[in-house]
Design a protein around this motif. Sequence first.
Motif, mmCIF file in Angstrom:
data_model
loop_
_atom_site.group_PDB
_atom_site.id
_atom_site.type_symbol
_atom_site.label_atom_id
_atom_site.label_comp_id
_atom_site.label_asym_id
_atom_site.label_seq_id
_atom_site.Cartn_x
_atom_site.Cartn_y
_atom_site.Cartn_z
ATOM 1 N N ASN A 1 0.816 -1.222 0.000
ATOM 2 C CA ASN A 1 0.000 0.000 0.000
ATOM 3 C C ASN A 1 0.846 1.267 0.000
ATOM 4 O OD1 ASN A 1 -2.269 -1.606 0.146
ATOM 5 N ND2 ASN A 1 -2.738 -1.133 2.253
ATOM 6 N N TYR A 2 1.871 1.275 0.817
ATOM 7 C CA TYR A 2 2.717 2.463 0.962
ATOM 8 C C TYR A 2 3.295 2.905 -0.386
ATOM 9 C CZ TYR A 2 6.534 5.428 2.566
ATOM 10 O OH TYR A 2 7.381 6.470 2.756
ATOM 11 N N ARG B 1 0.367 4.166 -3.201
ATOM 12 C CA ARG B 1 -0.587 5.242 -2.914
ATOM 13 C C ARG B 1 -0.512 6.321 -3.986
ATOM 14 N NH1 ARG B 1 1.270 5.677 3.242
ATOM 15 N NH2 ARG B 1 -0.063 4.052 4.083
ATOM 16 N N ASN B 2 -1.647 6.957 -4.225
ATOM 17 C CA ASN B 2 -1.689 8.009 -5.242
ATOM 18 C C ASN B 2 -0.940 9.266 -4.829
ATOM 19 O OD1 ASN B 2 -3.206 6.606 -7.153
ATOM 20 N ND2 ASN B 2 -5.109 7.123 -6.132
ATOM 21 N N ASN C 1 1.037 9.996 -1.551
ATOM 22 C CA ASN C 1 1.591 9.745 -0.221
ATOM 23 C C ASN C 1 2.018 11.037 0.475
ATOM 24 O OD1 ASN C 1 2.405 7.526 1.665
ATOM 25 N ND2 ASN C 1 4.315 8.675 1.549
ATOM 26 N N MET D 1 -0.484 12.461 2.992
ATOM 27 C CA MET D 1 -0.925 11.703 4.170
ATOM 28 C C MET D 1 -0.919 12.633 5.381
ATOM 29 S SD MET D 1 -1.500 8.375 3.587
ATOM 30 C CE MET D 1 -1.096 7.503 5.088
ATOM 31 N N GLU E 1 1.931 9.142 8.467
ATOM 32 C CA GLU E 1 2.278 7.869 7.844
ATOM 33 C C GLU E 1 3.385 7.216 8.654
ATOM 34 O OE1 GLU E 1 4.612 7.687 4.370
ATOM 35 O OE2 GLU E 1 6.013 9.133 5.140
ATOM 36 N N ALA F 1 -4.981 2.590 -8.371
ATOM 37 C CA ALA F 1 -4.324 2.071 -7.168
ATOM 38 C C ALA F 1 -5.345 1.424 -6.242
ATOM 39 C CB ALA F 1 -3.606 3.201 -6.438
ATOM 40 N N GLY G 1 -5.779 -0.309 -2.547
ATOM 41 C CA GLY G 1 -5.239 -0.570 -1.223
ATOM 42 C C GLY G 1 -5.802 -1.879 -0.689
ATOM 43 N N MET H 1 -5.295 9.237 6.956
ATOM 44 C CA MET H 1 -5.323 9.658 5.555
ATOM 45 C C MET H 1 -6.756 9.958 5.135
ATOM 46 S SD MET H 1 -4.984 5.981 3.611
ATOM 47 C CE MET H 1 -4.054 5.136 4.875
ATOM 48 N N GLN I 1 -5.755 8.594 -1.559
ATOM 49 C CA GLN I 1 -4.656 7.626 -1.632
ATOM 50 C C GLN I 1 -4.918 6.459 -2.566
ATOM 51 O OE1 GLN I 1 -1.899 8.620 -0.528
ATOM 52 N NE2 GLN I 1 -2.825 10.355 0.517
ATOM 53 N N TYR I 2 -6.175 6.043 -2.663
ATOM 54 C CA TYR I 2 -6.505 4.846 -3.445
ATOM 55 C C TYR I 2 -7.699 5.106 -4.345
ATOM 56 C CZ TYR I 2 -3.730 2.877 0.336
ATOM 57 O OH TYR I 2 -2.745 2.632 1.247
#
Length: 161
Positions: free
Chosen positions: A25-26, A29-30, A32, A35, A38, A66, A68, A139, A144-145
Amino acid sequence: MRYLKLAWLAEELYPDKKIIIWGHNYHIRNHNSTMVTEHNGMGYDNNPYPTMNEMLPAQLQRQHYAIGLYAYQGSSLKNNDKVEEIKLPHSKGSLEDLLKASGYPILFVNLEGHTLSPDTEWMYSPRVAKAWGVLDEVMIIRDQYDGILFFDKIRPAQRLK
């Protein structure tokens, strides 16, 4: 450096093909760097830095999707061959808590194409989710996803001999 190899694969080696990049996932992420908090493997960071997907060329950023991966309970096999249990309980309102409430043991949620409403507010507001099932991160999930794959229970992988 990995993002350069990924860009080369997508643009040079397979320019007319779809490719699947599987990663933690880290790394996928779209955004990061946006965040709230994190865990970067060495400690919590309130000033996250960009990871692979953010460093891709703009055209590839627009084309990728992406996903997650999160679980409510169980354990996973870490890179050091140790089994790690997901830490319970999950905080009320966390990503894992919300997805568990669906009642489905396996769930895929497409986060794209939804506008803010009472039903989708959870996608747009800061939310706790556990990295590796043990480290609370905060987040905005939708930032992110593009999708979330959720399992109620996971078991550690078995390495092939």
